[in-house]
Design a protein around this motif. Structure first.
Motif, PDB file in Angstrom:
ATOM      1  N   GLY A 369       0.817  -1.195   0.000  1.00 22.93           N
ATOM      2  CA  GLY A 369       0.000   0.000   0.000  1.00 22.93           C
ATOM      3  C   GLY A 369       0.854   1.250   0.000  1.00 22.93           C
ATOM      4  N   THR A 370       0.242   2.363   0.390  1.00 23.70           N
ATOM      5  CA  THR A 370       0.916   3.656   0.420  1.00 23.70           C
ATOM      6  C   THR A 370       0.777   4.242   1.818  1.00 23.70           C
ATOM      7  OG1 THR A 370      -1.075   4.918  -0.176  1.00 23.70           O
ATOM      8  CG2 THR A 370       0.217   3.969  -1.985  1.00 23.70           C
ATOM      9  N   GLY A 371       1.090   5.514   1.946  1.00 21.35           N
ATOM     10  CA  GLY A 371       0.891   6.196   3.217  1.00 21.35           C
ATOM     11  C   GLY A 371      -0.542   6.641   3.420  1.00 21.35           C
ATOM     12  N   GLY A 372      -1.411   6.404   2.408  1.00 22.42           N
ATOM     13  CA  GLY A 372      -2.803   6.819   2.510  1.00 22.42           C
ATOM     14  C   GLY A 372      -3.707   5.678   2.932  1.00 22.42           C
ATOM     15  N   ASP A 373      -5.018   5.896   2.753  1.00 19.08           N
ATOM     16  CA  ASP A 373      -6.026   4.894   3.115  1.00 19.08           C
ATOM     17  C   ASP A 373      -6.208   3.955   1.925  1.00 19.08           C
ATOM     18  OD1 ASP A 373      -6.276   6.399   5.412  1.00 19.08           O
ATOM     19  OD2 ASP A 373      -8.049   7.480   4.711  1.00 19.08           O
ATOM     20  N   ASP A 374      -5.559   2.793   1.979  1.00 15.50           N
ATOM     21  CA  ASP A 374      -5.536   1.862   0.863  1.00 15.50           C
ATOM     22  C   ASP A 374      -6.592   0.770   1.013  1.00 15.50           C
ATOM     23  OD1 ASP A 374      -3.105   3.070  -0.227  1.00 15.50           O
ATOM     24  OD2 ASP A 374      -2.077   2.108   1.460  1.00 15.50           O
ATOM     25  N   MET A 375      -6.941   0.156  -0.125  1.00 15.08           N
ATOM     26  CA  MET A 375      -7.745  -1.059  -0.130  1.00 15.08           C
ATOM     27  C   MET A 375      -6.963  -2.102  -0.914  1.00 15.08           C
ATOM     28  SD  MET A 375     -11.587  -1.859  -1.588  1.00 15.08           S
ATOM     29  CE  MET A 375     -12.452  -0.945  -0.314  1.00 15.08           C
ATOM     30  N   LEU A 376      -6.474  -3.132  -0.215  1.00 14.55           N
ATOM     31  CA  LEU A 376      -5.631  -4.152  -0.815  1.00 14.55           C
ATOM     32  C   LEU A 376      -6.316  -5.500  -0.724  1.00 14.55           C
ATOM     33  CD1 LEU A 376      -2.208  -3.132   0.807  1.00 14.55           C
ATOM     34  CD2 LEU A 376      -3.255  -2.224  -1.282  1.00 14.55           C
ATOM     35  N   SER A 377      -6.261  -6.281  -1.807  1.00 11.45           N
ATOM     36  CA  SER A 377      -6.937  -7.581  -1.850  1.00 11.45           C
ATOM     37  C   SER A 377      -5.964  -8.673  -2.232  1.00 11.45           C
ATOM     38  CB  SER A 377      -8.080  -7.561  -2.878  1.00 11.45           C
ATOM     39  OG  SER A 377      -9.001  -6.528  -2.616  1.00 11.45           O
ATOM     40  N   GLY A 378      -6.144  -9.840  -1.603  1.00 10.58           N
ATOM     41  CA  GLY A 378      -5.378 -11.013  -1.954  1.00 10.58           C
ATOM     42  C   GLY A 378      -5.905 -11.660  -3.211  1.00 10.58           C
ATOM     43  N   SER A 379      -5.382 -12.851  -3.526  1.00 11.34           N
ATOM     44  CA  SER A 379      -5.697 -13.448  -4.812  1.00 11.34           C
ATOM     45  C   SER A 379      -5.820 -14.956  -4.684  1.00 11.34           C
ATOM     46  CB  SER A 379      -4.616 -13.066  -5.826  1.00 11.34           C
ATOM     47  OG  SER A 379      -4.931 -13.505  -7.124  1.00 11.34           O
ATOM     48  N   ILE A 380      -5.737 -15.633  -5.831  1.00 11.55           N
ATOM     49  CA  ILE A 380      -5.878 -17.083  -5.874  1.00 11.55           C
ATOM     50  C   ILE A 380      -4.562 -17.784  -5.565  1.00 11.55           C
ATOM     51  CG2 ILE A 380      -7.806 -16.993  -7.457  1.00 11.55           C
ATOM     52  CD1 ILE A 380      -5.920 -17.548  -9.738  1.00 11.55           C
ATOM     53  N   LEU A 381      -3.483 -17.012  -5.432  1.00 14.56           N
ATOM     54  CA  LEU A 381      -2.179 -17.535  -5.035  1.00 14.56           C
ATOM     55  C   LEU A 381      -1.781 -16.896  -3.708  1.00 14.56           C
ATOM     56  CD1 LEU A 381      -0.292 -17.465  -8.462  1.00 14.56           C
ATOM     57  CD2 LEU A 381      -1.422 -19.405  -7.367  1.00 14.56           C
ATOM     58  N   PRO A 382      -0.869 -17.516  -2.950  1.00 14.83           N
ATOM     59  CA  PRO A 382      -0.469 -16.947  -1.654  1.00 14.83           C
ATOM     60  C   PRO A 382      -0.028 -15.487  -1.786  1.00 14.83           C
ATOM     61  CG  PRO A 382       0.371 -19.174  -1.870  1.00 14.83           C
ATOM     62  CD  PRO A 382      -0.230 -18.826  -3.204  1.00 14.83           C
ATOM     63  N   THR A 383      -0.476 -14.674  -0.821  1.00 16.05           N
ATOM     64  CA  THR A 383      -0.291 -13.230  -0.916  1.00 16.05           C
ATOM     65  C   THR A 383       0.074 -12.638   0.434  1.00 16.05           C
ATOM     66  OG1 THR A 383      -2.027 -13.173  -2.599  1.00 16.05           O
ATOM     67  CG2 THR A 383      -1.374 -11.066  -1.672  1.00 16.05           C
ATOM     68  N   ALA A 384       0.930 -11.615   0.413  1.00 14.36           N
ATOM     69  CA  ALA A 384       1.213 -10.790   1.588  1.00 14.36           C
ATOM     70  C   ALA A 384       0.704  -9.384   1.302  1.00 14.36           C
ATOM     71  CB  ALA A 384       2.705 -10.769   1.891  1.00 14.36           C
ATOM     72  N   LEU A 385      -0.223  -8.900   2.118  1.00 15.35           N
ATOM     73  CA  LEU A 385      -0.766  -7.542   1.993  1.00 15.35           C
ATOM     74  C   LEU A 385      -0.103  -6.652   3.028  1.00 15.35           C
ATOM     75  CD1 LEU A 385      -4.566  -8.441   1.665  1.00 15.35           C
ATOM     76  CD2 LEU A 385      -2.895  -8.141  -0.177  1.00 15.35           C
ATOM     77  N   VAL A 386       0.494  -5.550   2.577  1.00 12.59           N
ATOM     78  CA  VAL A 386       1.220  -4.643   3.470  1.00 12.59           C
ATOM     79  C   VAL A 386       0.617  -3.250   3.326  1.00 12.59           C
ATOM     80  CG1 VAL A 386       3.467  -3.729   4.133  1.00 12.59           C
ATOM     81  CG2 VAL A 386       3.302  -6.027   3.145  1.00 12.59           C
ATOM     82  N   GLY A 387      -0.140  -2.824   4.331  1.00 21.66           N
ATOM     83  CA  GLY A 387      -0.886  -1.583   4.216  1.00 21.66           C
ATOM     84  C   GLY A 387      -0.066  -0.324   4.351  1.00 21.66           C
TER      85      GLY A 387
END
Length: 683
Positions: A369-387
């Motif tokens: 993500g960024t320094g703002g208000d993000d919306m991050l989504s995972g997927s059909i493969l293993p994922t790391a979401l970093v806000g």
């Protein structure tokens, strides 16, 4: 994101401040104006919306003359003959009546077009733009007809299409070369979809009864549409069902439900009367309000689910008793919500700070993500979401997902039927866990909650969430959920995938079939479709009555296995006593009556799937044919059309279902062989 009350604004005139029935927005030269309309004996007030300040009153207009006591409940801005107008519902008018809107936002003279097919007593109106011109679509109260009118260059209107129906709310979407209109009628409790021909204006009804039948929308009061995240969306409010329903609209006008939420003790849209959908920097926000004295704010995910953000309940200072209507405008760094009440005078202004909007991203691997208000989504493969910094919304993918929210009040959204999720930095009392995609989950007491040395492990219906505390140490259920869940109740929109139920039985097509995720597939009616990408999680979808399915796959190429689960419909009577006779012949070493059995015949004959064709298979088929219970249940199996079946004999019926495919930008095309176990066909 929070709803903030600013103040109640009013003109000081009771005729303009009390009994506001509708509000509308119009932008001129970069400035946004709000028009509020009262009923008979009233008029129009015009407010200029200002970023970071209260709205400014710029004009007032009292209804006069023949329309003073004939004005209805709506005011819709349109463009006709090169001029902007605010169209009104006037009971006794013969033509379309509206006030000219000047470029400075003020109200000009009253104007009426020539005589309309259904007169000027209208309950809903929508403006449509096509490749060959513009149309107006109106619902006429006096004639119970919905009519399209071509807008001519001189501002006159020519009747083009008609359908026998009524509506009190209509919104239009242009998808490719086609225009679609969603119309609701609260009095008759109907939701209808219409296709409007871009050349002629002719109206065709699109049958969406299958999609709407399970949603339970009672007394629809408002509909909104938006095109976002590369898709077209429809949101419908139901007053009696206290509900909001989200549906994706396909290129053919077909509606696919994606979410259905009910008002709860934590939200404020019971007896919902109005809703608004607005997009800000790629993010979609939904606002709803009605009979329980308040406003509720959601954001919508790229998959069409509503994530609850905040509710504001009426106070002694605000005027939100029984919300009647409101408008939401993106002005500078704010969402400004101007609300009219059935009891209170004036307009209540609420604002939402959207100055720190981040990005909307999805993918696999690592998604930052960024320094703002993000919306991050995972997927059909293993994922790391970093806000990162900001108030982020992190949405689990179908495969294993690791979530790191970072600083700020983050929302971690779970998805049902996913691999384990790990949250690395949960801030108790700050962050929020949204589990409302889990079916029948209403209270934390239903969860298996186990404190661990680093946080907690949460389990429900084979779903697992590992929550690690940002401050270290163990977490209690109270620290994670407080007094309980907030937000609305989410209702499953696909009961075929709910609670482990088997796919619905239906007829199919035996033999070679070509399947395509972009078209109808006669052999797949009511089937469950599965795709498992290499190294990822299994994705499932339910095919509709035409065999259409959408696995909602991301862009890119993904290799994996495609399989179909489909039950047999006894109503088809495809399996009969003759099938039992053919299987018995094979079991004793004879050929079927038509000659040698093919590998496909042998697969069909082995109904109990024990690897051999024997008398037990024949008995099961005979029991099935005469309606007796049997342990061997028939079903359709789908195998690779290129599979080598040469080694199959009556004593060695060995085969694999499914086929290896490559999904390209969400599209799967594959050739398979469809076989109904228990049903033997000739060569």
């Amino acid at each position: 994101m929070m709803l903030r009350f600013d103040r109640v604004i009013a003109t000081g005139s009771a005729a303009l401040d009390s009994g506001i029935r509708d509000t509308a927005l119009k932008t001129f030269n970069g400035a946004t104006y709000l028009y509020s309309l009262t009923g008979p004996g009233g008029g129009i007030a015009v407010w200029r919306l200002v970023d970071g300040a209260l709205p400014q009153l710029v004009d007032t207009e009292y209804f006069s003359g023949t329309i003073a006591f004939q004005v209805g409940d709506i005011g819709v801005p349109i463009s006709v003959g090169g001029t902007n107008q605010l169209v009104l519902d006037v009971d006794t008018a013969n033509g379309l009546v509206g006030y000219i809107l000047n470029p400075d936002g003020t109200v000009g003279s009253l104007r009426e077009t020539g005589t309309l097919t259904g007169g000027g007593d209208i309950s809903a109106l929508v403006e449509l733009s096509t490749g060959s011109g513009r149309f107006l679509m109106m619902s006429h109260e006096d004639t119970d007809r919905i009519v399209t009118y071509r807008v001519n260059g001189d501002g006159s209107l020519t009747s083009s299409g008609v359908v026998l129906a009524e509506a009190d709310s209509m919104q239009g979407l242009r998808i490719g070369a086609d225009n679609f209109v969603i119309a609701t009628d609260g009095t008759r409790n109907t939701v209808a979809t219409y296709r409007v021909d871009g050349s002629s204006g002719a109206i065709t009804v699109v049958d969406n009864s299958e999609a709407l039948s399970t949603l339970g929308i009672a007394v629809p009061t408002a509909v909104e549409v938006i095109q976002a995240y590369g898709r077209s969306w429809v949101v419908i409010a139901g007053a009696q069902s206290n509900s909001l329903s989200v549906m994706e609209m396909g290129s053919d006008g077909r509606l696919i439900p994606t979410d259905h939420v009910l008002d709860s003790l934590h939200t404020r849209f019971e007896s919902v009367q109005d809703l608004s959908v607005v997009q800000v920097d790629g993010r979609v926000f939904v606002v709803a309000g009605g009979g329980d004295d308040g406003i509720t704010l959601f954001t919508m995910t790229p998959s069409g689910q509503l994530v609850y953000l905040d509710s504001f309940a009426d106070t002694l200072q605000s005027g939100l008793q029984n919300v009647e209507t409101f408008s939401v405008a993106h002005v500078g760094d704010e969402l400004q919500i101007l609300v009219a009440s059935q009891q209170d005078a004036g307009l209540t202004q609420l604002t939402v700070d959207v100055s720190d909007m981040g990005v909307v991203r999805s993918g696999f691997g690592t998604v930052n993500g960024t320094g703002g208000d993000d919306m991050l989504s995972g997927s059909i493969l293993p994922t790391a979401l970093v806000g990162g910094a900001g108030e982020d919304i992190l949405i689990a993918g179908q495969a294993a997902t690791t979530m790191t929210g970072g600083a700020g009040a983050d929302i971690f959204v779970m998805q049902y039927k996913t691999e384990p999720v790990t949250i690395t930095d949960f801030q108790a009392g700050v962050d929020r866990l949204d589990l409302f995609d889990y079916p029948l989950l209403r209270t934390p007491a239903q969860l298996t909650f186990t404190p661990t040395a680093q946080g907690a492990r949460i389990e429900y219906l084979n779903e697992t969430i590992n929550v690690m505390s940002a401050s270290g140490g163990s977490l209690s259920s109270t620290q994670v959920f407080g007094a309980g869940f907030g937000g609305p109740d989410h209702i499953p929109v696909d009961f075929g995938d709910f609670g482990g139920l088997d796919p619905g039985s239906s007829d199919g097509v035996q033999g070679a079939v070509s399947l395509n995720s972009e078209t109808a597939n006669a052999s797949l009616t009511d089937a469950e479709i599965r795709f498992t990408p290499t190294g990822g999680a299994t994705i499932t979808a339910r095919a509709d009555s035409n065999g259409r399915f959408d696995l909602d796959l991301p862009s890119g190429s993904f290799e994996g296995e495609f399989d179909v689960i489909k039950s047999y419909s006894t109503a088809s009577k495809d399996i009969n006593a003759l099938d039992a006779l053919q299987v018995l012949r094979i079991a004793v070493g004879l050929d079927p009556t038509w000659g040698p059995a093919s590998p496909e015949n042998l697969i069909a004959a082995d109904i109990n799937r024990d690897g051999t064709v024997n008398a037990l298979d024949a008995l099961s088929i005979l029991q099935l044919a005469v309606g007796q219970p049997t342990a061997a249940q028939p079903e359709w199996v789908f195998i690779d059309s290129n599979a080598d079946l040469s080694g199959i004999t009556r004593n060695n019926v060995s085969y694999d279902t499914g086929v290896d495919v490559t999904a390209v930008d969400g599209v799967i095309t594959v050739d398979m062989t469809s076989i109904l176990l228990g049903n033997l066909e000739g060569p």
